[in-house]
Design an enzyme around this catalytic site. Structure first.
Site, PDB file in Angstrom:
ATOM      1  N   GLY A 174      63.667 -43.138 -12.800  1.00 53.65           N
ATOM      2  CA  GLY A 174      62.447 -44.280 -13.015  1.00 53.65           C
ATOM      3  C   GLY A 174      61.390 -44.218 -14.039  1.00 53.65           C
ATOM      4  O   GLY A 174      61.636 -43.528 -14.937  1.00 53.65           O
ATOM      5  N   GLU A 175      60.352 -44.758 -13.903  1.00 58.77           N
ATOM      6  CA  GLU A 175      59.332 -44.736 -14.815  1.00 58.77           C
ATOM      7  C   GLU A 175      59.468 -45.588 -16.171  1.00 58.77           C
ATOM      8  O   GLU A 175      58.589 -45.662 -16.790  1.00 58.77           O
ATOM      9  CB  GLU A 175      58.793 -43.542 -15.131  1.00 58.77           C
ATOM     10  CG  GLU A 175      58.445 -42.431 -13.865  1.00 58.77           C
ATOM     11  CD  GLU A 175      58.129 -41.060 -14.644  1.00 58.77           C
ATOM     12  OE1 GLU A 175      58.081 -40.908 -15.537  1.00 58.77           O
ATOM     13  OE2 GLU A 175      57.947 -40.104 -13.430  1.00 58.77           O
ATOM     14  N   GLY A 176      60.670 -45.903 -16.346  1.00 54.62           N
ATOM     15  CA  GLY A 176      60.897 -46.463 -17.609  1.00 54.62           C
ATOM     16  C   GLY A 176      61.642 -45.439 -18.451  1.00 54.62           C
ATOM     17  O   GLY A 176      62.067 -45.880 -19.583  1.00 54.62           O
TER      18      GLY A 176
END
Length: 354
Positions: free
Chosen positions: A317-319
């Site tokens: 996640g997080e980008g």
């Protein structure tokens, strides 16, 4: 606020005439047709989104990490305790998280948007758009009130407007929140008609017992959502969260503002499914940065008709997955914009099928 305020008219597609011009230019570059594979398709998409051929290099890519806590995390669906959300946001703001390292390589900047982190307001990171402190436990209560759901979508719209108005020419939607892959699995299952066992993955690295608890949580939340599955705002209210609602508004508004988006993992994909229902046609402004290891992600991408740029088994996640894919998009644009045509290079054209 009226839930109808969270909906859009159908979104206009990227420029089809420019897309055709980009395909024609691809066919005239000094290479066999199709020899750059997916890069050619990505370059056509970038040109159409920009409304110009050849396209310009992306100059100001921006990663927005939508953060929020989820009550379902207390059911043991994650390998990490809920307080990790706020701790990780501090790490991102300090520049020490994975997304910071990968964004630097990709030439992008990072912003955190706090929608529902379960921490004291005075410890909220810069850029907060807080709707509430934590979202409800979707196995037994609504994640949000109706007003909060609409407010969260509006916050996502506002964030997209802020970024586009500041000159951002490419957006990436990232996430941070313990328990958010459980919420994403529920939303995806509800929207594509999948069973809990088909959408539940290992998330942060849960063991078999944790997987069983997560599957049970998805089952219970899906049961609660059965009456609202055709209404995206109501679905966000019942079994979403403020962070996912904001991300949905963000993705929809980016399309309205004719700004391309690279989607990250399963949480971004869940938000995108809802965004395309809020703003029909918005999906044409998005590319999937990668396919994560979460099974629900592949189901969501199939529903959206998006082929991921990368498939590296990532699930952070997080980008991060989209950040790794960004240099590929840069390469696609550079090839279309900078290569010579046959006439410019004095290279003989192909004389027939080979």
């Amino acid at each position: 606020m009226d839930p109808a305020d969270a909906r859009y008219d159908p979104v206009q597609a990227p420029d089809p005439a420019v897309a055709e011009a980009a395909r024609a230019r691809q066919a005239d570059l000094i290479k066999p047709p199709g020899s750059l594979g997916r890069l050619e398709e990505l370059s056509v998409w970038a040109a159409a989104c920009q409304g110009r051929c050849p396209p310009q290099p992306f100059q100001r890519a921006r990663i927005v990490v939508f953060a929020g806590d989820h009550g379902v995390a207390h059911a043991g669906v994650s390998a990490y305790p809920p307080q990790v959300t706020a701790q990780m946001l501090a790490g991102i703001n300090a520049g020490g998280a994975a997304i910071n390292a990968l964004a630097e390589v990709a030439g992008a900047s990072v912003r955190v948007a706090d929608l529902a982190v379960d921490a004291e307001p005075d410890s909220a990171p810069p850029g907060a758009h807080r709707v509430r402190r934590g979202s409800g436990d979707i196995t037994r209560e609504d994640a949000l009130t109706e007003q909060q759901a609409v407010a969260a979508v509006a916050a996502g719209r506002a964030i997209a407007d802020e970024e586009v108005d500041a000159g951002t020419d490419l957006l990436i939607a990232g996430d941070m929140g313990i328990g958010n892959t459980t919420v994403a699995a529920v939303l995806i299952a509800a929207l594509v008609g999948a069973e809990p066992v088909a959408v539940v993955g290992r998330g942060t690295g849960i063991d078999d017992a944790g997987w069983a608890r997560k599957t049970a949580a998805v089952r219970d939340a899906l049961f609660r959502s059965r009456a609202v599955r055709s209404d995206p705002v109501a679905l966000l209210r019942v079994c979403g969260g403020a962070d996912l609602a904001a991300m949905a508004g963000f993705c929809a508004q980016a399309a309205v503002r004719r700004t391309p988006v690279l989607l990250d993992g399963v949480v971004a994909a869940a938000a995108a499914l809802l965004a395309d229902r809020l703003a029909p046609g918005a999906r044409r402004w998005w590319q999937a940065g990668h396919r994560s290891a979460e099974p629900a992600h592949a189901l969501a991408l199939a529903d959206l008709g998006l082929e991921p740029i990368l498939d590296l088994g990532m699930r952070l996640g997080e980008g991060t997955g989209a950040a790794v894919a960004l240099p590929v998009l840069h390469a696609a644009v550079a090839a279309l914009a900078s290569m010579s045509t046959f006439d410019e290079a004095g290279v003989a054209r192909p004389d027939g099928p080979r």
